[in-house]
Design an enzyme around this catalytic site. Structure first.
Site, PDB file in Angstrom:
ATOM      1  N   THR A 174       0.866  -1.102  -0.045  1.00 23.12           N
ATOM      2  CA  THR A 174      -0.050   0.002   0.112  1.00 23.12           C
ATOM      3  C   THR A 174       0.811   1.226  -0.044  1.00 23.12           C
ATOM      4  OG1 THR A 174      -0.169  -0.140   2.549  1.00 23.12           O
ATOM      5  CG2 THR A 174      -1.964  -1.238   1.204  1.00 23.12           C
ATOM      6  N   LYS A 192       4.498  -6.972   3.458  1.00 24.49           N
ATOM      7  CA  LYS A 192       4.197  -5.483   3.315  1.00 24.49           C
ATOM      8  C   LYS A 192       3.845  -4.886   4.512  1.00 24.49           C
ATOM      9  CE  LYS A 192       0.635  -3.524   3.043  1.00 24.49           C
ATOM     10  NZ  LYS A 192      -0.366  -2.608   3.824  1.00 24.49           N
ATOM     11  N   THR A 226      -2.057  -2.164   8.219  1.00 24.06           N
ATOM     12  CA  THR A 226      -2.029  -3.583   7.900  1.00 24.06           C
ATOM     13  C   THR A 226      -0.385  -3.957   7.741  1.00 24.06           C
ATOM     14  OG1 THR A 226      -4.002  -4.134   7.668  1.00 24.06           O
ATOM     15  CG2 THR A 226      -2.304  -5.804   7.045  1.00 24.06           C
ATOM     16  N   SER A 232      -7.208  11.794   2.692  1.00 22.97           N
ATOM     17  CA  SER A 232      -7.416  10.358   2.024  1.00 22.97           C
ATOM     18  C   SER A 232      -8.966  10.976   0.896  1.00 22.97           C
ATOM     19  CB  SER A 232      -8.641   9.687   2.935  1.00 22.97           C
ATOM     20  OG  SER A 232      -9.384  10.129   3.735  1.00 22.97           O
TER      21      SER A 232
END
Lengths: 406, 406
Positions: free
Chosen positions: A162, A188, A199, A406
């Site tokens: 990401t 990742k 994450t 975002s």
């Protein structure tokens, strides 16, 4: 967002050459889940008999794929298995629709790979709380299966990224009397968290012949001193997943030897996650010894590694050992001020409840100039020990998480 | 360092007019402990009979003055009492020399004020690990005593500041049948921590007639919902001190009524500390209800209030409620994703395990534009409740703690 950030100054020079694993094929594809112009879904297909083990976030608000994986662990291995991962959307906090998306993807992969749905594992990483457009993924399952190859490792590692500024891979080989056993994996993660995304995901593969129960036991035992020993910002993802699959295509190996080799790969990948910590400019090792227990040593190490005050001091190359004293004091671990000693690298900084007479600010400042910082704390009480790894806290972290919207 | 920082945008317009307290005299002086050109020591003298209560940091590496105060609490009140505080040096992690400095100061104050040393309390705030130049302080005791006045409140509040961008004061009056009881106090703190300095210090004075034991009980009961409910950066000082003194010169007052009034003053000062949080641009209230217990509610509220991810989102005016879900999940409190609801101010954001159908990004974004942010989380499980207060995490925090060198 991804790709816009400059590569971490702590990144390795390039992605390593990773060996193929007999019984493992990989593929990646651009499904347009959220990102455009890059692969965002990866598929791993594992041959019949492959053992699969996993550890997952302990978050009380874990994602739908995590809940699904946890239910499926320990199942029948004869048919083989598959792992599908998408980036761009975490399918977390998506209510009943999240569960339905997982089921739709698992059904499609099971059909295309001739596997029971119970042996299809998924993970999703990206924005929380938005419905996963699972139809974009299921529409690409045919392409993924057609593209499966033992060599598609780096592209798969890239597809699950990401805000990572580099893809993370590691491998090792165990020599046995019956020939080599290979362990290879990729990860990742750019901290536990990233702008609107979350994450750490880790996938490790081996050709070892090892039972699923032993694999799970070895993995569970190894995670505390590797992935559970790193922190970027103390925030825990709703989707953290670490899976290890063993294809049984190579020799059997002593479980202690296997555990040591697996831990080496896990620690390498864990360190790479820290090196890609958001805004990181320094890689920091915190070694705590002499604590009342290992648990107390971990409390102290994590209190130091998570302290914004310690991490900003390191960012400023300020050998501010008073902040380490503060972090020890607030940790909740048993401590005696006058028995505590602190070192920067090998240099003794503080002992006997005060600065060491042999310490000077110049000694500490010299250590802080490096991009690898070691903080050693001996509690002087017992035999408890723990080592944690973190990065510094910089303007880059604020920019990534506050300035970009975002 | 102090004085160079711009005043917090969340600061009150000016220092409040604070009432004198019968039986209390204050003074401040420039002793040059570290800062030049400003007062850095304050002395409070309390008349015979004054009750003194205190709560202190739970750090395992507490400073020498904190250890000394804790030993002296609960002592004989007949002779009166004094409190001396210096800024610029915290006298923490200074070994045996730290203790000797405290004793030298207490002895000098006791002599000048005709008090037993057991009734002289001290505090120090500033750099950790450097010897306190106590001779600079003891040389000024005569000047301090000569300058004592009931009106020297604001100058005393300023003398104990370190990197605070404004001095913090609050007061209230309780009307009783026998006349008014006044409570007045001041605080310093810009987070738990500051560049190379530490500490929140709070001094509250009242003319109430109240026993020392009752005063201590009321203070201990009130601290959890006030000063222990604020956080700037999760770092706990080695020197945090909160003392309350009652001169017994006014009427007696029902202890429950007194507790409520005292808590009002404590909460006001606690909020001012958050408003002066390093780099703060937003004042954030986190209300948690419906938790399994009050302790669980506090876990959730503090997990949100300490999350770098939540705090950077607020800094960026990003209504990123997924990060709140993450912080709830990692808190360790009992949680059920599908029973959880989240509000920004009055606007329902998420419920039933997903975004609320009536929520839109515009609603959240509008709330985030204000400088007072309210996050409400209902766990939907029980009756546990807790409210915490924090500020956002900005480039200003990094600048203060990393860019400026000690």
């Amino acid at each position: 967002m991804a790709g816009k950030l400059p590569v971490s100054p702590l990144a390795p020079a390039r992605f390593p050459d990773l060996p193929a694993i007999a019984g493992l094929e990989l593929a990646s594809v651009a499904a347009g889940v959220k990102y455009q112009g890059r692969d965002d879904v990866m598929l791993a297909r594992l041959c019949p008999g492959s053992a699969v083990a996993g550890v997952f976030t302990r978050s009380a608000t874990r994602s739908a794929p995590v809940l699904d994986c946890q239910e499926k662990l320990g199942g029948e291995t004869s048919a083989g298995a598959a792992i599908l991962v998408n980036s761009g959307n975490s399918n977390a906090f998506t209510g009943g629709a999240g569960r339905a998306s997982v089921e739709a993807i698992c059904k499609a992969v099971a059909g295309a790979c001739d596997l029971p749905e119970a042996r299809v594992f998924t993970a999703s990483t990206g924005v929380i709380g938005e419905r996963l457009p699972d139809d974009r993924i299921t529409a690409k399952i045919g392409d993924l299966v057609a593209g499966l190859s033992p060599l598609a490792i780096e592209q798969s590692a890239r597809a699950i990224c990401t805000t990572d500024t580099f893809a993370k891979g590691a491998s090792t080989v165990i020599e046995t009397a019956e020939g080599p056993v290979t362990i290879m994996g990729f990860a990742k993660g750019s901290g536990m968290i990233a702008p609107d995304m979350a994450t750490m995901l880790v996938y490790i593969f081996t050709d070892a012949t090892i039972s699923q129960d032993t694999l799970q036991a070895v993995l569970s035992a190894g995670v505390d001193s590797t992935f559970n020993a790193i922190t970027v910002d103390s925030d825990t993802s709703t989707s953290d997943s670490l899976m290890v699959a063993a294809t049984q295509q190579g020799p059997a190996v002593d479980s202690a030897v296997f555990a040591e080799a697996l831990n080496t790969v896990m620690l390498d990948l864990a360190h790479q996650v820290v090196r890609d910590g958001e805004g990181a400019t320094k890689f920091v090792e915190v070694q705590v010894t002499g604590a009342d227990s290992d648990a107390d040593a971990k409390r102290v190490a994590m209190s130091i590694a998570n302290s914004p005050l310690v991490k900003t001091a390191i960012a400023g190359e300020d050998p501010n050992w008073g902040r380490i004293v503060m972090a020890v004091g607030k940790s909740g671990a048993k401590a005696d001020r006058d028995l505590l000693s602190i070192r920067f690298g090998e240099a003794l900084v503080a002992e006997n409840g005060w600065a060491s007479p042999q310490y000077s600010e110049e000694i500490g400042a010299a250590h802080m100039k490096g991009d690898e910082i070691t903080i050693k704390v001996d509690m002087g009480i017992g035999n408890g020990a723990f080592t944690a790894w973190t990065c510094d806290l910089t303007h880059g972290y604020i920019s990534i998480n506050a300035d970009y919207r975002s």
